[in-house]
Design a protein around this motif. Structure first.
Motif, PDB file in Angstrom:
ATOM      1  N   UNK A  83     -72.882 -28.199  46.644  1.00  0.00           N
ATOM      2  CA  UNK A  83     -72.523 -27.471  47.868  1.00  0.00           C
ATOM      3  C   UNK A  83     -72.713 -28.349  49.104  1.00  0.00           C
ATOM      4  N   UNK A  84     -73.831 -29.053  49.175  1.00  0.00           N
ATOM      5  CA  UNK A  84     -74.091 -29.908  50.344  1.00  0.00           C
ATOM      6  C   UNK A  84     -73.039 -31.005  50.456  1.00  0.00           C
ATOM      7  N   UNK A  85     -72.669 -31.607  49.329  1.00  0.00           N
ATOM      8  CA  UNK A  85     -71.640 -32.640  49.347  1.00  0.00           C
ATOM      9  C   UNK A  85     -70.331 -32.089  49.905  1.00  0.00           C
ATOM     10  N   UNK A  86     -69.932 -30.913  49.415  1.00  0.00           N
ATOM     11  CA  UNK A  86     -68.674 -30.321  49.873  1.00  0.00           C
ATOM     12  C   UNK A  86     -68.728 -29.980  51.365  1.00  0.00           C
ATOM     13  N   UNK A  87     -69.828 -29.418  51.800  1.00  0.00           N
ATOM     14  CA  UNK A  87     -69.963 -29.051  53.219  1.00  0.00           C
ATOM     15  C   UNK A  87     -69.924 -30.296  54.096  1.00  0.00           C
ATOM     16  N   UNK A  88     -70.693 -31.300  53.736  1.00  0.00           N
ATOM     17  CA  UNK A  88     -70.725 -32.526  54.558  1.00  0.00           C
ATOM     18  C   UNK A  88     -69.381 -33.231  54.521  1.00  0.00           C
ATOM     19  N   UNK A  89     -68.779 -33.334  53.348  1.00  0.00           N
ATOM     20  CA  UNK A  89     -67.503 -34.046  53.204  1.00  0.00           C
ATOM     21  C   UNK A  89     -66.411 -33.404  54.057  1.00  0.00           C
ATOM     22  N   UNK A  90     -66.324 -32.069  53.990  1.00  0.00           N
ATOM     23  CA  UNK A  90     -65.213 -31.384  54.652  1.00  0.00           C
ATOM     24  C   UNK A  90     -65.491 -30.966  56.096  1.00  0.00           C
ATOM     25  N   UNK A  91     -66.748 -30.887  56.499  1.00  0.00           N
ATOM     26  CA  UNK A  91     -67.025 -30.444  57.872  1.00  0.00           C
ATOM     27  C   UNK A  91     -67.670 -31.525  58.728  1.00  0.00           C
ATOM     28  N   UNK A  92     -68.737 -32.106  58.260  1.00  0.00           N
ATOM     29  CA  UNK A  92     -69.459 -33.099  59.069  1.00  0.00           C
ATOM     30  C   UNK A  92     -68.695 -34.424  59.098  1.00  0.00           C
ATOM     31  N   UNK A  93     -68.387 -34.965  57.909  1.00  0.00           N
ATOM     32  CA  UNK A  93     -67.682 -36.247  57.844  1.00  0.00           C
ATOM     33  C   UNK A  93     -66.188 -36.067  58.089  1.00  0.00           C
ATOM     34  N   UNK A  94     -65.664 -34.888  57.746  1.00  0.00           N
ATOM     35  CA  UNK A  94     -64.249 -34.575  57.938  1.00  0.00           C
ATOM     36  C   UNK A  94     -63.362 -35.735  57.489  1.00  0.00           C
ATOM     37  N   UNK A  95     -63.516 -36.114  56.224  1.00  0.00           N
ATOM     38  CA  UNK A  95     -62.823 -37.283  55.672  1.00  0.00           C
ATOM     39  C   UNK A  95     -61.330 -36.980  55.526  1.00  0.00           C
ATOM     40  N   UNK A  96     -60.485 -37.779  56.161  1.00  0.00           N
ATOM     41  CA  UNK A  96     -59.035 -37.555  56.033  1.00  0.00           C
ATOM     42  C   UNK A  96     -58.494 -38.127  54.721  1.00  0.00           C
ATOM     43  N   UNK A  97     -57.388 -37.603  54.271  1.00  0.00           N
ATOM     44  CA  UNK A  97     -56.737 -38.114  53.064  1.00  0.00           C
ATOM     45  C   UNK A  97     -56.048 -39.435  53.367  1.00  0.00           C
ATOM     46  N   UNK A  98     -55.840 -40.225  52.333  1.00  0.00           N
ATOM     47  CA  UNK A  98     -55.075 -41.457  52.468  1.00  0.00           C
ATOM     48  C   UNK A  98     -55.835 -42.633  53.041  1.00  0.00           C
ATOM     49  N   UNK A  99     -57.138 -42.649  52.929  1.00  0.00           N
ATOM     50  CA  UNK A  99     -57.933 -43.747  53.482  1.00  0.00           C
ATOM     51  C   UNK A  99     -57.858 -45.022  52.657  1.00  0.00           C
ATOM     52  N   UNK A 100     -57.549 -44.896  51.397  1.00  0.00           N
ATOM     53  CA  UNK A 100     -57.596 -46.052  50.508  1.00  0.00           C
ATOM     54  C   UNK A 100     -58.934 -46.085  49.778  1.00  0.00           C
ATOM     55  N   UNK A 101     -58.951 -46.726  48.625  1.00  0.00           N
ATOM     56  CA  UNK A 101     -60.143 -46.692  47.771  1.00  0.00           C
ATOM     57  C   UNK A 101     -61.424 -47.214  48.431  1.00  0.00           C
ATOM     58  N   UNK A 102     -61.367 -48.336  49.110  1.00  0.00           N
ATOM     59  CA  UNK A 102     -62.578 -48.906  49.707  1.00  0.00           C
ATOM     60  C   UNK A 102     -63.148 -48.020  50.811  1.00  0.00           C
TER      61      UNK A 102
END
Length: 121
Positions: free
Chosen positions: A24-43
């Motif tokens: 749950x913490x990973x999902x919350x941080x990934x989608x709200x705090x870090x707000x990681x966009x799609x298409x960044x590339x593997x690195x």
């Protein structure tokens, strides 16, 4: 110490709460705090994943006592669940049920983390 006295049930209960927290913490941080966009590339995605895991780990230090307390409270119910799993799946022991639960926790977490990270590559 008291959690250890509950044996496998205490460890399984703590593992379940850890799996719940980290997923749950990973999902919350990934989608709200870090707000990681799609298409960044593997690195870039792997770098972001490392940052998210670091933040989640730091948060886990704050919630450790809460998770241990919850595990302590739920250990008797988990012990009954292990006994039920032994009967239901015709296992030889609670140790086998323990291994099954731990494997399921690891598989669930890996599937969630892997799917989320893969979606953003």
């Amino acid at each position: 110490e008291q959690l250890q006295s509950l044996g496998l049930a205490g460890v399984v209960a703590y593992s379940l709460f850890n799996t719940l927290y980290y997923t749950v913490a990973f999902l919350v941080v990934w989608f709200t705090v870090a707000n990681v966009p799609a298409g960044l590339g593997p690195q870039a995605v792997m770098r972001k994943a490392a940052e998210v895991f670091a933040l989640v780990w730091a948060g886990s230090q704050v919630t450790k006592l809460l998770r241990a307390g919850a595990a302590l409270a739920f250990a008797p119910a988990v012990d009954k669940g292990l006994e039920l799993a032994v009967k239901q799946f015709k296992l030889k022991s609670k140790q086998q049920a323990f291994a099954l639960v731990v494997a399921a926790c690891l598989a669930l977490a890996a599937a969630v983390f892997g799917a989320v990270v893969a979606m953003h590559v």
